[in-house]
Design a protein around this motif. Structure first.
Motif, PDB file in Angstrom:
ATOM      1  N   SER A  74       0.766  -1.204   0.005  1.00  0.00           N
ATOM      2  CA  SER A  74      -0.013   0.008   0.085  1.00  0.00           C
ATOM      3  C   SER A  74       0.927   1.181  -0.148  1.00  0.00           C
ATOM      4  O   SER A  74       0.493   2.441  -0.016  1.00  0.00           O
ATOM      5  N   LEU A  75       2.212   1.152  -0.244  1.00  0.00           N
ATOM      6  CA  LEU A  75       3.138   2.338  -0.015  1.00  0.00           C
ATOM      7  C   LEU A  75       3.767   2.615  -1.406  1.00  0.00           C
ATOM      8  O   LEU A  75       3.447   1.985  -2.330  1.00  0.00           O
ATOM      9  N   LYS A  76       4.105   4.054  -1.710  1.00  0.00           N
ATOM     10  CA  LYS A  76       4.473   4.576  -2.627  1.00  0.00           C
ATOM     11  C   LYS A  76       6.056   4.212  -2.931  1.00  0.00           C
ATOM     12  O   LYS A  76       6.547   3.851  -1.841  1.00  0.00           O
ATOM     13  N   SER A  77       6.748   4.356  -3.967  1.00  0.00           N
ATOM     14  CA  SER A  77       7.877   4.218  -4.363  1.00  0.00           C
ATOM     15  C   SER A  77       8.707   5.336  -5.082  1.00  0.00           C
ATOM     16  O   SER A  77       7.832   6.177  -5.697  1.00  0.00           O
ATOM     17  N   GLU A  78       9.947   5.399  -4.964  1.00  0.00           N
ATOM     18  CA  GLU A  78      10.439   6.676  -5.508  1.00  0.00           C
ATOM     19  C   GLU A  78      11.636   6.087  -6.407  1.00  0.00           C
ATOM     20  O   GLU A  78      12.135   4.950  -6.064  1.00  0.00           O
ATOM     21  N   LYS A  79      12.124   6.826  -7.416  1.00  0.00           N
ATOM     22  CA  LYS A  79      12.936   6.208  -8.498  1.00  0.00           C
ATOM     23  C   LYS A  79      14.282   6.138  -7.811  1.00  0.00           C
ATOM     24  O   LYS A  79      15.011   5.089  -8.015  1.00  0.00           O
ATOM     25  N   HIS A  80      14.843   7.186  -6.975  1.00  0.00           N
ATOM     26  CA  HIS A  80      16.138   7.132  -6.492  1.00  0.00           C
ATOM     27  C   HIS A  80      16.054   7.222  -4.924  1.00  0.00           C
ATOM     28  O   HIS A  80      16.164   8.232  -4.353  1.00  0.00           O
ATOM     29  N   PRO A  81      15.741   6.114  -4.258  1.00  0.00           N
ATOM     30  CA  PRO A  81      15.438   6.415  -2.868  1.00  0.00           C
ATOM     31  C   PRO A  81      16.826   6.418  -2.155  1.00  0.00           C
ATOM     32  O   PRO A  81      17.764   6.090  -2.489  1.00  0.00           O
ATOM     33  N   LYS A  82      16.794   7.376  -1.125  1.00  0.00           N
ATOM     34  CA  LYS A  82      17.753   7.847  -0.107  1.00  0.00           C
ATOM     35  C   LYS A  82      17.492   7.667   1.230  1.00  0.00           C
ATOM     36  O   LYS A  82      16.789   8.373   1.723  1.00  0.00           O
ATOM     37  N   LEU A  83      17.961   6.683   1.608  1.00  0.00           N
ATOM     38  CA  LEU A  83      17.593   6.228   2.950  1.00  0.00           C
ATOM     39  C   LEU A  83      18.400   6.736   4.219  1.00  0.00           C
ATOM     40  O   LEU A  83      19.737   6.976   4.122  1.00  0.00           O
ATOM     41  N   GLN A  84      17.813   6.882   5.144  1.00  0.00           N
ATOM     42  CA  GLN A  84      18.621   7.371   6.621  1.00  0.00           C
ATOM     43  C   GLN A  84      18.233   6.043   7.541  1.00  0.00           C
ATOM     44  O   GLN A  84      17.081   5.651   7.490  1.00  0.00           O
ATOM     45  N   LYS A  85      19.056   5.895   8.430  1.00  0.00           N
ATOM     46  CA  LYS A  85      18.688   4.660   9.142  1.00  0.00           C
ATOM     47  C   LYS A  85      17.345   5.136  10.061  1.00  0.00           C
ATOM     48  O   LYS A  85      16.579   4.380  10.556  1.00  0.00           O
ATOM     49  N   GLU A  86      17.388   6.441  10.555  1.00  0.00           N
ATOM     50  CA  GLU A  86      16.074   6.723  11.333  1.00  0.00           C
ATOM     51  C   GLU A  86      14.805   6.819  10.527  1.00  0.00           C
ATOM     52  O   GLU A  86      13.850   6.856  11.145  1.00  0.00           O
ATOM     53  N   ASP A  87      14.929   6.720   9.258  1.00  0.00           N
ATOM     54  CA  ASP A  87      13.564   6.514   8.570  1.00  0.00           C
ATOM     55  C   ASP A  87      12.923   5.336   8.289  1.00  0.00           C
ATOM     56  O   ASP A  87      11.782   5.292   8.140  1.00  0.00           O
ATOM     57  N   ILE A  88      13.731   4.269   8.861  1.00  0.00           N
ATOM     58  CA  ILE A  88      13.375   2.922   8.237  1.00  0.00           C
ATOM     59  C   ILE A  88      12.258   2.604   9.184  1.00  0.00           C
ATOM     60  O   ILE A  88      12.567   2.857  10.694  1.00  0.00           O
ATOM     61  N   ARG A  89      10.987   1.774   8.791  1.00  0.00           N
ATOM     62  CA  ARG A  89       9.955   1.572   9.693  1.00  0.00           C
ATOM     63  C   ARG A  89       9.794  -0.006   9.593  1.00  0.00           C
ATOM     64  O   ARG A  89       9.174  -0.595  10.384  1.00  0.00           O
ATOM     65  N   GLY A  90      10.244  -0.683   8.787  1.00  0.00           N
ATOM     66  CA  GLY A  90      10.237  -2.107   8.509  1.00  0.00           C
ATOM     67  C   GLY A  90      11.225  -2.865   7.272  1.00  0.00           C
ATOM     68  O   GLY A  90      11.618  -1.720   6.461  1.00  0.00           O
ATOM     69  N   VAL A  91      11.628  -3.938   7.518  1.00  0.00           N
ATOM     70  CA  VAL A  91      12.552  -4.654   6.695  1.00  0.00           C
ATOM     71  C   VAL A  91      12.342  -6.014   6.590  1.00  0.00           C
ATOM     72  O   VAL A  91      11.807  -6.668   7.448  1.00  0.00           O
ATOM     73  N   SER A  92      12.527  -6.543   5.181  1.00  0.00           N
ATOM     74  CA  SER A  92      12.384  -7.798   5.239  1.00  0.00           C
ATOM     75  C   SER A  92      13.489  -8.360   4.298  1.00  0.00           C
ATOM     76  O   SER A  92      13.656  -7.763   3.126  1.00  0.00           O
ATOM     77  N   VAL A  93      14.090  -9.449   4.704  1.00  0.00           N
ATOM     78  CA  VAL A  93      15.496 -10.098   3.984  1.00  0.00           C
ATOM     79  C   VAL A  93      15.030 -11.235   3.460  1.00  0.00           C
ATOM     80  O   VAL A  93      14.970 -12.102   4.319  1.00  0.00           O
ATOM     81  N   ALA A  94      15.204 -11.767   2.114  1.00  0.00           N
ATOM     82  CA  ALA A  94      15.057 -13.005   1.779  1.00  0.00           C
ATOM     83  C   ALA A  94      16.256 -13.436   1.019  1.00  0.00           C
ATOM     84  O   ALA A  94      16.913 -12.661   0.287  1.00  0.00           O
TER      85      ALA A  94
END
Length: 405
Positions: A74-94
């Motif tokens: 249900s979330l939007k995406s952007e072409k060039h994401p620039k992440l900061q650790k404080e921004d992260i709310r969820g992670v899934s690693v496969a």
């Protein structure tokens, strides 16, 4: 039976545990020379670490553990994401088509804010996340350069260069979060702006990926709890020190990312990212605790600022002191997921927690004794960890001193 709970031999909680248990009970502790020693190297002052690592603003709402990948739909995406650790709310690693681990930020009103983080895979909402180590992971994720399809991640100093040279000192620092003191360098290579990757080999269908849900907006005061953006990095084949990757939805724009950086994310030790405590329940959300031991039941009741232990009045300090003691046996390793169930295990004791908060989950904790002197904890039906044998013996002795002798 005499009222002996005032004469118990509990001692002060070890310092590394006090920061956490004090926030739950304000006081507590069992005696025993080895109490908590096994977990001392990995248990952090989680309340302080959460506050110092940019936790999202506390929003005390009820809720259950959610799947980050379901939320991402249900979330939007952007072409060039620039992440900061404080921004992260969820992670899934496969990896190889199997989800190795997940984190999700789930505010709820029966927990303190530093307990809002869950690790639903491979554990459950009862596991206590080590937020310090979790944010080191988020730092490694944020260091990946996902902004330019023609950019190459440099290898770490000392690695074979293979046309992947480290950046010059004056190069742009975009997306390179500084590591915390004492942290290792895994996942924090410098980028080389503008390096042309040339013709990239076929990605291949590896079934490996990294999904990150994040909040994009003003985070000066922590930001909102819910994410509003997502990105999925599809991780392809590994060759010559790098992985061929692409962002989902941008499959025609391949990225060449340093293998050590990606491996440090794919292969994180999940056990190192939880505190070595089997469970945590805030005392003020519990109306009744029942200890089941040797065929008897021993109640502890808290109601309207009145407390009782086994039917006898107790003051707040006595009650919370014993309450904290029940949670102090430390974890002592994971049970191998492929291990054959031991038919010879016996229930040593169990503890039930009845909540006074609507929507809050009741807990049933069972401690099993195995042949060979091993003990395990089973929390709400999930038996995943061994317990420190000395800690269990201290708890058993405490129950005998308070309720039986």
């Amino acid at each position: 039976m005499q009222n002996k709970h005032k004469k118990s031999k509990r001692a002060i909680v070890p310092a590394f545990m006090f920061a956490l248990l004090a926030s739950i009970c304000f006081i507590g502790g069992c005696t025993g020379k080895n109490n908590g020693k096994k977990g001392q190297d990995t248990v952090k002052n989680s309340g302080e670490n959460a506050a110092n690592n940019g936790q999202p603003a506390e929003i005390a709402t009820g809720g259950t553990v959610s799947n980050p990948e379901e939320i991402a739909k249900s979330l939007k995406s952007e072409k060039h994401p620039k992440l900061q650790k404080e921004d992260i709310r969820g992670v899934s690693v496969a990896e190889g088509g199997d989800i190795r681990y997940q984190f999700n930020y789930t505010p709820r009103n029966d927990r303190d804010s530093y307990l809002f983080w869950d690790m639903p895979v491979p554990y459950s909402s009862t596991a206590v996340v080590d937020t310090e180590n979790m944010y080191l992971l988020f730092e490694a994720i944020s260091a990946l350069d996902l902004t330019n399809a023609s950019a190459t991640q440099a290898k770490e100093p000392g690695a074979s260069q293979d046309n992947l040279t480290s950046k010059e000192p004056e190069a742009s620092q975009d997306n390179l979060t500084s590591k915390e003191p004492g942290a290792n360098q895994d996942g924090l290579p410098a980028k080389e702006p503008g390096a042309n990757t040339g013709s990239l080999p076929e990605m291949g269908n590896t079934g490996s990926y990294l999904t990150v849900n994040y909040y994009k907006g003003d985070t000066s005061s922590g930001g909102q709890a819910d994410p509003n953006y997502t990105m999925t990095l599809l991780i392809g084949q590994k060759k010559n020190g790098y992985y061929i990757c692409t962002l989902k939805g941008q499959e025609n724009n391949p990225l060449q990312l340093n293998a050590q950086s990606i491996d440090s994310i794919l292969h994180r030790d999940t056990y190192s990212m939880i505190l070595k405590i089997p469970y945590v329940i805030k005392a003020d959300t519990v109306k009744k605790v029942t200890i089941h031991y040797q065929g008897q039941q021993f109640p502890m009741i808290a109601e309207n600022d009145s407390y009782s232990i086994n039917g006898k009045n107790a003051d707040r300090k006595e009650y919370l002191d014993l309450y904290a003691c029940l949670m102090q046996p430390m974890l002592d390793g994971e049970i191998d997921k492929d291990a054959t169930p031991d038919k010879d295990k016996e229930e040593l004791l169990s503890i039930t927690y009845e909540r006074n908060l609507a929507g809050a989950e009741d807990y049933e904790v069972i401690i099993y004794a195995y042949k060979g002197g091993k003990y395990t904890s089973c929390v709400n039906g999930r038996e995943q960890f061994y317990l420190n044998a000395d800690d269990v013996k201290v708890l058993e002795q405490e129950i005998q001193d308070v309720f039986i002798k």
